[in-house]
Design a protein around this motif. Structure first.
Motif, short mmCIF file in Angstrom:
data_model
loop_
_atom_site.label_atom_id
_atom_site.label_comp_id
_atom_site.label_asym_id
_atom_site.label_seq_id
_atom_site.Cartn_x
_atom_site.Cartn_y
_atom_site.Cartn_z
N SER A 95 1.31 -1.37 -0.06
CA SER A 95 0.04 -0.16 -0.10
C SER A 95 1.10 1.14 0.04
O SER A 95 0.21 2.12 -0.98
N ILE A 96 2.07 1.29 1.02
CA ILE A 96 2.41 2.49 0.83
C ILE A 96 3.47 2.65 -0.61
O ILE A 96 3.69 3.57 -0.84
N GLY A 97 4.05 1.06 -1.22
CA GLY A 97 4.80 1.65 -2.38
C GLY A 97 3.74 2.19 -3.71
O GLY A 97 4.03 2.80 -4.63
N VAL A 98 2.10 1.66 -3.32
CA VAL A 98 1.29 2.59 -4.02
C VAL A 98 0.75 3.85 -4.42
O VAL A 98 0.95 4.17 -5.31
N CYS A 103 1.37 9.11 -6.51
CA CYS A 103 2.33 10.47 -5.71
C CYS A 103 3.31 11.36 -6.57
O CYS A 103 3.02 12.25 -7.03
N GLY A 104 4.17 9.68 -7.04
CA GLY A 104 4.93 10.01 -8.49
C GLY A 104 4.65 10.67 -9.89
O GLY A 104 5.30 12.03 -10.10
N ILE A 105 3.92 9.92 -9.97
CA ILE A 105 2.94 10.28 -11.38
C ILE A 105 2.48 11.94 -11.39
O ILE A 105 2.01 12.28 -11.68
N VAL A 106 1.53 11.90 -9.80
CA VAL A 106 0.80 13.42 -9.87
C VAL A 106 1.94 13.79 -9.71
O VAL A 106 1.76 15.43 -10.39
N VAL A 157 -0.07 19.26 -3.56
CA VAL A 157 -0.50 18.68 -2.38
C VAL A 157 0.41 16.78 -2.68
O VAL A 157 0.40 16.37 -1.62
N ALA A 158 0.73 16.78 -3.53
CA ALA A 158 1.47 15.09 -4.14
C ALA A 158 2.96 15.38 -3.20
O ALA A 158 3.18 14.34 -2.90
N GLY A 179 13.01 12.67 1.79
CA GLY A 179 12.61 13.34 2.35
C GLY A 179 13.43 14.29 2.39
O GLY A 179 12.81 15.71 2.81
N ILE A 180 14.70 15.17 2.71
CA ILE A 180 15.58 16.26 2.65
C ILE A 180 14.42 16.62 1.14
O ILE A 180 14.01 17.97 0.99
N LEU A 181 14.94 15.97 0.22
CA LEU A 181 14.32 16.42 -1.02
C LEU A 181 12.97 16.97 -1.86
O LEU A 181 12.78 18.23 -1.57
N LEU A 182 12.42 16.49 -1.06
CA LEU A 182 10.94 16.35 -0.94
C LEU A 182 10.61 18.07 0.11
O LEU A 182 9.71 19.13 -0.49
N THR A 183 11.69 18.23 1.05
CA THR A 183 10.85 19.10 2.58
C THR A 183 11.48 20.99 1.37
O THR A 183 11.15 21.29 0.88
#
Length: 111
Positions: free
Chosen positions: A11-14, A19-22, A33-34, A66-70
């Motif tokens: 479920s986490i992988g999906v 989110c990556g596609i969005v 938001v993604a 996580g650092i890159l996303l932040t």
């Protein structure tokens, strides 16, 4: 927690893939938001790794991600924080006096 680990990982992988596609295909607000949702997922993954007691080398990739996303979220939010009015910069041509001023008799005076 009473959740099957295989189901949790799938479920986490999906959710990560969605989110990556969005983030890749959809512009504007849904991308942010993604990004935020993916950041929450990464924080949950880091929590689960800590809960299990994994060494740092097992979840270092999630920490870096996580650092890159932040950083991406902060950069994406920065232009909205600026005001729409542009203040004149010090040193603009409009604020500087002219080098050549006209004298009262019609002669040019160099200052």
């Amino acid at each position: 927690m009473g959740i099957n680990s295989i189901l949790l990982r799938k479920s986490i992988g999906v959710l990560e893939v969605v989110c990556g596609i969005v983030m890749t295909l959809v512009p504007g607000r849904p991308k942010d938001v993604a990004n935020f949702f993916l950041l929450l997922l990464v924080l949950a993954v880091l929590f689960f790794h800590q809960l299990v007691g994994d060494p740092l080398k097992r979840y270092a990739h999630a920490l870096v991600f996580g650092i890159l996303l932040t950083c991406r979220l902060l950069i994406a939010r920065k232009p909205e924080d600026r005001s729409s009015e542009k203040k004149p910069l010090p040193g603009n041509a409009e604020e500087q006096p002219s080098l050549y001023e006209k004298a009262p008799q019609g002669k040019v005076k160099v200052s």
